[in-house]
Design an enzyme around this catalytic site. Structure first.
Site, PDB file in Angstrom:
ATOM      1  N   LYS A  89       0.827  -1.211   0.000  1.00 45.15           N
ATOM      2  CA  LYS A  89       0.000   0.000   0.000  1.00 45.15           C
ATOM      3  C   LYS A  89       0.855   1.253   0.000  1.00 45.15           C
ATOM      4  CE  LYS A  89      -4.344  -1.863   1.437  1.00 45.15           C
ATOM      5  NZ  LYS A  89      -5.597  -1.755   2.158  1.00 45.15           N
TER       6      LYS A  89
ATOM      7  N   LYS B 248      -4.278  -9.974  -6.253  1.00 42.62           N
ATOM      8  CA  LYS B 248      -5.515 -10.400  -5.597  1.00 42.62           C
ATOM      9  C   LYS B 248      -6.640  -9.438  -5.970  1.00 42.62           C
ATOM     10  CE  LYS B 248      -5.819  -7.966  -1.249  1.00 42.62           C
ATOM     11  NZ  LYS B 248      -6.884  -7.812  -0.328  1.00 42.62           N
TER      12      LYS B 248
ATOM     13  N   LYS C 212     -10.602  -4.118  -3.501  1.00 42.76           N
ATOM     14  CA  LYS C 212     -11.510  -2.965  -3.614  1.00 42.76           C
ATOM     15  C   LYS C 212     -10.768  -1.758  -4.119  1.00 42.76           C
ATOM     16  CE  LYS C 212     -13.455  -4.002   0.648  1.00 42.76           C
ATOM     17  NZ  LYS C 212     -13.244  -3.623   1.982  1.00 42.76           N
TER      18      LYS C 212
HETATM   19  P1  ATP Z   1      -8.324  -3.412  -0.130  1.00 37.49           P
HETATM   20  O1  ATP Z   1      -8.152  -4.044  -1.460  1.00 37.49           O
HETATM   21  O2  ATP Z   1      -8.844  -2.012  -0.192  1.00 37.49           O
HETATM   22  O3  ATP Z   1      -7.145  -3.600   0.754  1.00 37.49           O
HETATM   23  P2  ATP Z   1      -9.818  -5.647   0.452  1.00 37.49           P
HETATM   24  O4  ATP Z   1     -10.622  -5.858  -0.758  1.00 37.49           O
HETATM   25  O5  ATP Z   1      -8.589  -6.468   0.674  1.00 37.49           O
HETATM   26  O6  ATP Z   1      -9.480  -4.147   0.573  1.00 37.49           O
HETATM   27  P3  ATP Z   1     -10.562  -5.838   3.224  1.00 37.49           P
HETATM   28  O7  ATP Z   1     -11.539  -5.023   3.937  1.00 37.49           O
HETATM   29  O8  ATP Z   1      -9.127  -5.477   3.443  1.00 37.49           O
HETATM   30  O9  ATP Z   1     -10.805  -5.851   1.671  1.00 37.49           O
HETATM   31  O10 ATP Z   1     -10.761  -7.365   3.557  1.00 37.49           O
HETATM   32  C1  ATP Z   1     -11.906  -7.937   4.144  1.00 37.49           C
HETATM   33  C2  ATP Z   1     -11.739  -9.434   4.191  1.00 37.49           C
HETATM   34  O11 ATP Z   1     -11.764  -9.966   2.851  1.00 37.49           O
HETATM   35  C3  ATP Z   1     -10.402  -9.885   4.774  1.00 37.49           C
HETATM   36  O12 ATP Z   1     -10.616 -11.014   5.602  1.00 37.49           O
HETATM   37  C4  ATP Z   1      -9.571 -10.266   3.593  1.00 37.49           C
HETATM   38  O13 ATP Z   1      -8.627 -11.262   3.904  1.00 37.49           O
HETATM   39  C5  ATP Z   1     -10.624 -10.794   2.635  1.00 37.49           C
HETATM   40  N1  ATP Z   1     -10.209 -10.622   1.241  1.00 37.49           N
HETATM   41  C6  ATP Z   1      -9.941  -9.445   0.626  1.00 37.49           C
HETATM   42  N2  ATP Z   1      -9.582  -9.629  -0.648  1.00 37.49           N
HETATM   43  C7  ATP Z   1      -9.629 -10.990  -0.851  1.00 37.49           C
HETATM   44  C8  ATP Z   1      -9.383 -11.819  -1.984  1.00 37.49           C
HETATM   45  N3  ATP Z   1      -9.023 -11.307  -3.146  1.00 37.49           N
HETATM   46  N4  ATP Z   1      -9.545 -13.147  -1.840  1.00 37.49           N
HETATM   47  C9  ATP Z   1      -9.931 -13.688  -0.661  1.00 37.49           C
HETATM   48  N5  ATP Z   1     -10.178 -12.954   0.451  1.00 37.49           N
HETATM   49  C10 ATP Z   1     -10.038 -11.626   0.369  1.00 37.49           C
END
Ligand code: ATP
Ligand code: LTN
Length: 331
Positions: free
Chosen positions: A114, A195, A198
């Site tokens: 990040k 991955k 968001k």
């Molecule tokens: P950002 O991309 O903005 O960091 P994020 O999409 O990773 O956000 P979070 O709020 O950080 O979302 O994560 C919420 C939950 O979703 C966490 O338990 C995280 O491990 C899971 N998660 C996020 N992205 C993935 C993914 N691509 N595959 C599986 N689990 C995920």
């Protein structure tokens, strides 16, 4: 404690939720609430680390809560609240910052990723895992269901808890993470080396609320490879393996057994899209219903915050006392 294991997890209100959030984390959250004491939190203080627009943060916080209710979090079974409503989180976070090492924080890969992508890197982004440890430890948490990307943060949380307990005597429960076998790491459909996320705003992210036609189109256009062999091998075939992982997770199978059913990419993409749409359509419907009743969401969150505060205050008091802080007011 009642003898039932306590489960805690959190999600950032950083925009629309995607398939990775659902398969990697939220589906497990829903499953846990039936036999565990489940506490779930929208972590708006974590979102502040990247200075979101205030109106957007407010909207996204309520939208995240509505989404959690839509995927099946039942407020009669789980405690659902917003992190900033329970000020104990920020207070214990300071004690966590004084327990974690600078070198430990510097090794966190989420920080490295990040901070590489940001112009302004806040100190909060660096100490983010200390706040996350505070979230978890305040609730005497046994299990933390998360996607694979959070493994390092939960391991650090365990180290922090153990160090605090060694320094000050037994204070915190040392938690374990729970990572699903399929769906733990859903990759971006356009760039399967990354991955699904968001914050990256890629055309390869599938939103939970996205129209089914658009979901189908995204799967049709998913990047695969130039071979024509359906095989689960994330190292050399990341795109195809991602589709197999998603279909396996959506249907409760293993990616290897799903691979046996397909000889070509086209039908694999079509069936994965259908399975995902089947999973998403009831969630979209519930979300539409709930969004028309913001008062109900606010009530659920207020009740959740009251329940959470009772537990958090007792743990914080224990940590304060053990660390040598004097009582806030004379007893
Ligand atoms: P950002 O991309 O903005 O960091 P994020 O999409 O990773 O956000 P979070 O709020 O950080 O979302 O994560 C919420 C939950 O979703 C966490 O338990 C995280 O491990 C899971 N998660 C996020 N992205 C993935 C993914 N691509 N595959 C599986 N689990 C995920
Ligand atoms: N850092 C996590 C969100 C998060 C969390 C938590 C997860 C904040 N506090 C406590 C589990 C337990 C993320 O980025 N997904």
């Amino acid at each position: 404690m009642t003898g039932v294991a306590r489960v805690f997890s959190g999600i950032q209100p950083s925009g629309g939720m995607h398939l990775g959030n659902l398969l990697g984390a939220l589906r497990n959250w829903v499953a846990y609430q039936h036999e565990h004491d489940a506490v779930y939190c929208v972590v708006d203080l974590h979102a502040l680390t990247t200075a979101p627009d205030p109106d957007e943060l407010r909207d996204n916080t309520l939208a995240a809560a509505a989404m959690l209710l839509s995927v099946g979090i039942d407020p009669d079974r789980s405690t659902l609240f917003v992190q900033s409503s329970v000020s104990e989180h920020a207070e214990l976070a300071w004690m966590m910052e004084c327990t974690v090492g600078f070198g430990e924080l510097r090794r966190m890969t989420q920080f490295k990723d990040k901070s590489d992508r940001s112009e302004f890197v806040s100190a909060g982004l660096f100490t983010y895992p200390a706040l996350q440890a505070s979230d978890i430890l305040l609730y005497d948490t046994d299990l933390v269901p998360v996607g694979d990307d959070q493994r390092q943060h939960i391991e650090l949380c365990r180290d922090i808890a153990e160090r605090f307990n060694r320094r000050y005597g037994d204070t915190f429960t040392v938690p374990a993470h729970v990572i699903p076998t399929a769906g733990a790491r859903v990759m971006d459909l356009q760039n399967p080396a990354d991955k699904m996320s968001k914050s990256l705003e890629s055309a390869g992210t599938v939103g939970v609320l996205e129209e089914s036609e658009s979901v189908t189109r995204k799967f049709k256009r998913a990047v695969t490879d130039s071979e024509n062999e359906v095989r689960y091998d994330p190292g050399t075939k990341p795109g195809v393996s991602n589709l197999l992982g998603i279909l396996a997770s959506a249907t409760g199978r293993t990616p290897e057994s799903v691979a046996d059913d397909y000889a070509q990419y086209g039908p694999l993409k079509a069936d994965t899209a259908d399975a995902v749409n089947e999973l998403l359509s009831p969630i979209r419907e519930r979300y539409a219903e709930l969004s028309s009743d913001p008062g109900e969401i606010a009530r659920v969150l207020a009740t959740g915050a009251d329940k959470a505060r009772t537990v958090a205050a007792a743990t914080l008091e224990r940590a304060r006392t053990n660390a040598g802080l004097i009582p806030r007011s004379p007893a």
